[in-house]
Design a protein around this motif. Structure first.
Motif, short mmCIF file in Angstrom:
data_model
loop_
_atom_site.label_atom_id
_atom_site.label_comp_id
_atom_site.label_asym_id
_atom_site.label_seq_id
_atom_site.Cartn_x
_atom_site.Cartn_y
_atom_site.Cartn_z
N SER A 198 -10.48 5.50 4.85
CA SER A 198 -11.30 6.69 4.28
C SER A 198 -10.06 7.53 3.39
O SER A 198 -9.33 8.10 3.98
CB SER A 198 -11.43 7.59 5.60
OG SER A 198 -11.94 8.84 5.14
N PRO A 199 -10.29 7.46 2.09
CA PRO A 199 -9.67 8.09 1.16
C PRO A 199 -9.48 9.53 1.69
O PRO A 199 -8.37 10.21 1.31
CB PRO A 199 -10.33 7.81 -0.27
CG PRO A 199 -10.99 6.56 -0.05
CD PRO A 199 -11.43 6.47 1.36
N SER A 200 -10.66 10.11 1.83
CA SER A 200 -10.53 11.74 2.00
C SER A 200 -9.93 11.96 3.29
O SER A 200 -8.87 13.03 3.18
CB SER A 200 -11.91 11.97 2.41
OG SER A 200 -12.39 11.38 3.49
N ASP A 242 -6.94 10.54 4.32
CA ASP A 242 -5.55 10.08 3.87
C ASP A 242 -5.12 10.99 2.74
O ASP A 242 -4.11 10.82 2.15
CB ASP A 242 -5.42 8.65 3.32
CG ASP A 242 -5.39 7.70 4.91
OD1 ASP A 242 -4.63 8.17 5.72
OD2 ASP A 242 -5.98 6.70 4.68
N VAL A 296 -6.22 10.74 -0.65
CA VAL A 296 -5.74 9.93 -1.56
C VAL A 296 -6.95 9.87 -2.57
O VAL A 296 -8.36 9.99 -2.25
CB VAL A 296 -5.43 8.45 -1.39
CG1 VAL A 296 -3.88 8.83 -0.69
CG2 VAL A 296 -6.12 7.84 -0.77
N PHE A 340 -9.01 6.88 -4.50
CA PHE A 340 -8.94 5.46 -4.64
C PHE A 340 -9.96 4.91 -5.30
O PHE A 340 -11.20 5.34 -5.16
CB PHE A 340 -9.30 4.98 -3.17
CG PHE A 340 -9.42 3.59 -2.83
CD1 PHE A 340 -8.34 2.51 -3.16
CD2 PHE A 340 -10.66 3.17 -2.33
CE1 PHE A 340 -8.55 1.29 -3.10
CE2 PHE A 340 -10.69 1.94 -1.96
CZ PHE A 340 -9.74 0.75 -2.31
N ILE A 379 -4.22 3.37 -5.43
CA ILE A 379 -4.53 4.56 -4.62
C ILE A 379 -3.47 5.62 -5.23
O ILE A 379 -2.43 5.16 -5.39
CB ILE A 379 -3.87 4.12 -3.37
CG1 ILE A 379 -4.99 3.02 -2.59
CG2 ILE A 379 -3.48 5.20 -2.30
CD1 ILE A 379 -4.10 2.36 -1.23
N LYS A 410 -1.71 9.18 -4.72
CA LYS A 410 -1.21 10.28 -3.71
C LYS A 410 -0.43 11.41 -4.39
O LYS A 410 0.65 11.17 -5.11
CB LYS A 410 -0.34 9.58 -2.73
CG LYS A 410 0.08 10.53 -1.59
CD LYS A 410 -0.97 10.77 -0.53
CE LYS A 410 -0.31 11.87 0.44
NZ LYS A 410 -1.49 12.17 1.61
#
Length: 305
Positions: A152-154, A156, A158, A160, A212, A214
Motif C-alpha cells: 500500500s503506497p499510501s 508507506d 511513498v 509508486f 518507489i 520516499k
C-alpha cells in the motif's frame, strides 16, 4: 488500498499504463487517480504482483559494506533508496533546461531533487539477460523477487509507479523558472517537478522499470508526508529537517524468491558467497533458484535449489 485487491483480469499494455501514469503525475484530469490505480492494479496482476531488483554480490575488500548491506536487506526485507544524482544515467531525472537559464537557478533545481527524494528502482522480469549483465555483475550477482500483492503506497507514504519512457526530457518552463526563483511554487509546479523522476530516455525501455519515491525533507509543521508536495521551498528552511544520508533503508514488501546468476559459481569467492546467502535465505524461508544458460537459445532459466 492494497495492490492485490483490484481485479487484475483487465488487459492493459505497458504503453497504455505509461500514458495513464503521465496523466496521473501531472493530474491532467479529475479522474486520473482512479484511472491510474485501476490500470496499475490490472497491469501488476498480469505480473502476479512480482517485481525484481538485480544486485551485485562480489565486491572488493574496500566495498565490503555493500555485501553486508545486501545481507541485511535479505534478512530485513529492505532496499536502499538512493539520491537521484547517483543513478548511472546522467540524463535521468533531469529537465530540458533553456540555454539562458540562470546558473544558480539551474543548480537549485538540479540539487532540489536530491534534497527531497530517495528513489528505489525495480524491474518486471527476473530473466532479462541485459539486466543480469548490467546490474548483477555480468550474471555473477543475484535477483531479488518481491511480492507487491499487499503493498500500500499510501500507508508507506511513498509514490509508486512505472517509469515513463520518452524521447523528450520534461521541459523546464519559463513559468516554472519564475515560480521557483520567487519561492512561489504551487501544487501543479511541485507535481511537475516530481514527474521528472519518472521520465527516462526510450533507450532504457528494455528495463521495464518501476520506482518507489520516499520523501526525506521533513517539515515540523506538516510531518514526513511527501514534502515536495507540501513545503513551499525546495531548500532547507528554519524548522525543517533535511536528511543528509544519500541512502534511505526502506522496508519492502515480502521477498518471495532469490535468483542466483548463472556465473556466480565461476569463482571460489562466488561459490562461498552463494552458499552463505543460500543459508541465509533458507533460515528466512525464502525460496532460491539458480539461473542456467539455455543449451540452445539465448535465454536463462531458473532451476529450483
Amino acid at each position: 488500498m492494497a495492490l492485490g485487491s483490484a481485479d487484475g483480469k483487465s488487459i492493459i499494455t505497458r504503453e497504455e499504463l505509461e500514458l495513464k501514469t503521465a496523466q496521473w503525475l501531472l493530474k491532467e484530469d479529475a479522474a486520473s487517480d482512479q484511472a491510474f490505480n485501476k490500470a496499475a492494479h490490472a497491469y501488476l496482476g498480469k505480473l502476479h504482483y512480482k517485481l525484481y531488483k538485480y544486485q551485485q554480490v562480489l565486491s572488493s575488500e574496500a566495498e565490503k559494506e555493500k555485501y553486508l548491506r545486501l545481507k541485511r536487506h535479505l534478512q530485513k526485507h529492505e532496499m536502499s533508496l538512493s539520491c537521484p544524482s547517483r543513478f548511472n544515467d546522467p540524463f535521468d531525472c533531469q529537465f530540458a533546461f533553456p540555454d539562458d537559464l540562470d546558473g544558480e537557478l539551474f543548480m537549485r533545481c538540479k540539487n532540489s531533487l536530491d534534497a527531497v527524494w530517495r528513489v528505489g528502482c525495480l524491474t518486471e522480469h527476473f530473466d532479462n539477460r541485459l539486466m543480469w549483465s548490467h546490474y548483477a555483475d555480468s550474471h555473477r550477482g543475484i535477483c531479488i523477487e518481491y511480492d507487491f500483492s499487499s503493498f500500500s503506497p499510501s500507508l508507506d507514504r511513498v509514490v509508486f509507479a512505472p517509469v515513463v519512457y520518452s524521447s523528450k526530457r520534461p521541459e523546464f518552463t519559463r513559468e516554472l523558472q519564475d515560480h521557483l526563483s520567487h519561492n512561489q511554487l504551487n501544487l501543479q509546479d511541485r507535481q511537475y517537478l516530481t514527474s521528472a523522476l519518472f521520465t527516462k530516455d526510450t533507450i532504457w525501455k528494455y528495463e521495464s522499470e518501476w520506482r518507489i519515491l520516499k520523501g526525506v525533507h521533513i517539515c515540523k509543521k506538516y510531518g514526513a508526508y511527501l514534502r515536495c508536495f507540501m513545503c513551499h521551498h525546495l531548500t532547507q528552511m528554519p524548522g525543517c529537517y533535511q536528511e543528509s544520508d544519500p541512502y534511505f533503508e526502506f522496508t519492502m514488501p515480502p521477498i518471495s524468491a532469490v535468483y542466483f546468476g548463472a556465473a556466480i559459481n565461476d569463482s571460489c569467492k562466488g561459490q562461498v558467497a552463494k552458499k552463505e546467502l543460500q543459508e541465509l535465505c533458507s533460515r528466512a524461508g525464502i525460496p532460491t533458484f539458480s539461473m542456467r544458460l539455455d543449451k540452445a537459445g539465448y535465454a536463462v532459466r531458473p532451476i529450483p535449489e
